[in-house]
Design an enzyme around this catalytic site. Structure first.
Site, short mmCIF file in Angstrom:
data_model
loop_
_atom_site.label_atom_id
_atom_site.label_comp_id
_atom_site.label_asym_id
_atom_site.label_seq_id
_atom_site.Cartn_x
_atom_site.Cartn_y
_atom_site.Cartn_z
N ARG A 130 8.60 -16.61 6.52
CA ARG A 130 9.38 -15.98 5.45
C ARG A 130 9.10 -14.48 5.48
NH1 ARG A 130 7.15 -14.71 0.74
NH2 ARG A 130 5.65 -16.41 0.73
N HIS A 167 8.35 -14.09 -1.72
CA HIS A 167 8.69 -15.43 -2.18
C HIS A 167 9.96 -15.39 -3.04
CE1 HIS A 167 8.20 -19.50 -3.72
NE2 HIS A 167 8.22 -19.02 -4.96
N TYR A 219 -1.31 -10.79 -0.39
CA TYR A 219 -1.87 -11.92 0.36
C TYR A 219 -1.52 -11.92 1.86
CZ TYR A 219 2.84 -13.77 -0.69
OH TYR A 219 4.20 -13.93 -0.83
#
Length: 382
Positions: A279, A283, A292
């Site tokens: 991805r 998100h 992260y």
């Protein structure tokens, strides 16, 4: 019968080999190992022994990838403009999004997640209708039965049980429809995933489980979700084939998913396919991925972009030129304009719809509440 087997794909081998080991201490705790199936490498070169799909199919697939990428870009922009509430982008995963729909027939079903807008659009559903839910409306925006596309599911893995139910019902009715059930790596940690796979395998339901492993369940990396060597390795516990495929290789995806659909249609039962992908975007618009993951990690996966890979192969094969690229880009812009215009239209809101689909016959309490709301609305309009 399809060609999905231990001989043709690096599928999970039988755990019966453990019986031949001298002791449990000899066993690899990660279980059976297998490689990523790939037909096109990052440079678009044909690698391995698998047959390349027809160039016409790859060209049509590339056009669909261009539209899917533009849909992701345009819809993300609409969120930033405040015209959409939220959008979970699938940028970087377009090969899996398009491939899973391209191998289905009209009689088959697609069960998507909240991130699979591009897959639904590739199935032929108007993208404006697909985005209805993400505008905050109470329904999914399209007719699931007419399109054979279930509503997008936000709770992880819940739609997988529904998918297996639809597939099992089709078999009981003597139909030969197949269900493509989509989920992400995070969903494989849910109990619903286990129940769906177990039921499908036991009853031989014609389901293809496509796990789009994009490496993160929001911010949780795969290594903190599973100790298995791959998510496809989980298939051995259910007694079904498991295939790990390069999720940015459109040629490999259509080959594997096409074989899996053929196998399920012929009565061979379910298959678990893990697409190794990434991805690229956050998100959702509410996410800050820099907390992260590193920029270097994202850059490495951008080098594996599925559009760049397929484009390079088609140009090298002499199948893609400037005229086709211009036509594809124009089609993508026409679609983007349609999305902008459609999303900009104000929805007609009827507050009484709150009570319309709760019970077939409204209860006395609902009738009372509806009357109170109607009285308040009449007072505001007076």
């Amino acid at each position: 019968m399809s060609s999905i087997s231990a001989e043709n794909y690096p599928t999970i081998r039988s755990v019966g080999r453990l019986r031949a080991m001298s002791s449990i201490a000899d066993a690899d705790p990660r279980g059976p190992q297998h490689d990523v199936l790939r037909i096109l490498d990052e440079g678009g070169h044909h690698v391995g022994s698998h047959v390349m799909p027809p160039v016409g199919e790859l060209l049509a697939g590339y056009r669909a990838l261009v539209l899917a990428r533009r849909l992701n870009e345009q819809t993300s922009a609409l969120v930033r403009q405040g015209r959409l509430a939220v959008y979970p982008s699938s940028r970087g995963q377009e090969a899996a999004q398009v491939a899973c729909s391209s191998v289905l027939s009209e009689r088959d079903w697609l069960f998507p997640t909240y991130r699979d807008t591009a897959a639904i659009a590739a199935r032929g559903v108007d993208p404006v209708e697909v985005l209805t839910m993400l505008r905050g409306d109470w329904h999914c925006g399209y007719d699931p039965v007419a399109h054979r596309v279930a509503p997008q599911a936000t709770p992880l893995a819940t739609q997988l049980l529904h998918a297996v139910g639809v597939a099992h019902a089709a078999r009981l009715k003597g139909e030969d429809g197949v269900v493509m059930a989509l989920c992400g790596d995070g969903a494989t940690s849910e109990g619903d995933f286990h129940e769906a796979c177990n039921f499908a395998a036991v009853f031989g339901a014609p389901v293809v489980f496509l796990v789009q492993n994009n490496k993160y369940a929001i911010s949780v990396p795969l290594a903190k979700q599973s100790a298995a060597p791959s998510l496809a390795a989980k298939a051995v516990g259910y007694g079904m084939p498991g295939v790990l495929v390069d999720g940015n290789d459109y040629a490999a995806l259509t080959t594997v998913l096409g074989d899996a659909v053929s196998r399920a249609r012929a009565g061979g039962g379910p298959v678990l396919v893990e697409a190794d992908t990434y991805r690229m975007d956050p998100h959702t618009n509410a996410d800050d991925p820099t907390r992260y993951r590193s920029e270097d990690e994202v850059a490495e996966w951008e080098r594996r972009d599925p559009l760049v890979r397929l484009r390079a192969h088609l140009i090298r094969a002499g199948a893609l030129g400037e005229q086709q690229e211009s036509e594809f880009a124009a089609a993508a812009e026409t679609m983007a304009e349609h999305v902008r215009d459609g999303v900009s239209q104000e929805s007609e809101v009827d507050p009484e719809e709150l009570f319309a689909h709760v019970y077939a016959t409204p209860t006395p309490q609902l009738r009372e509440q509806r009357a109170l709301l109607r009285a308040e609305l009449d007072g505001l309009e007076a």
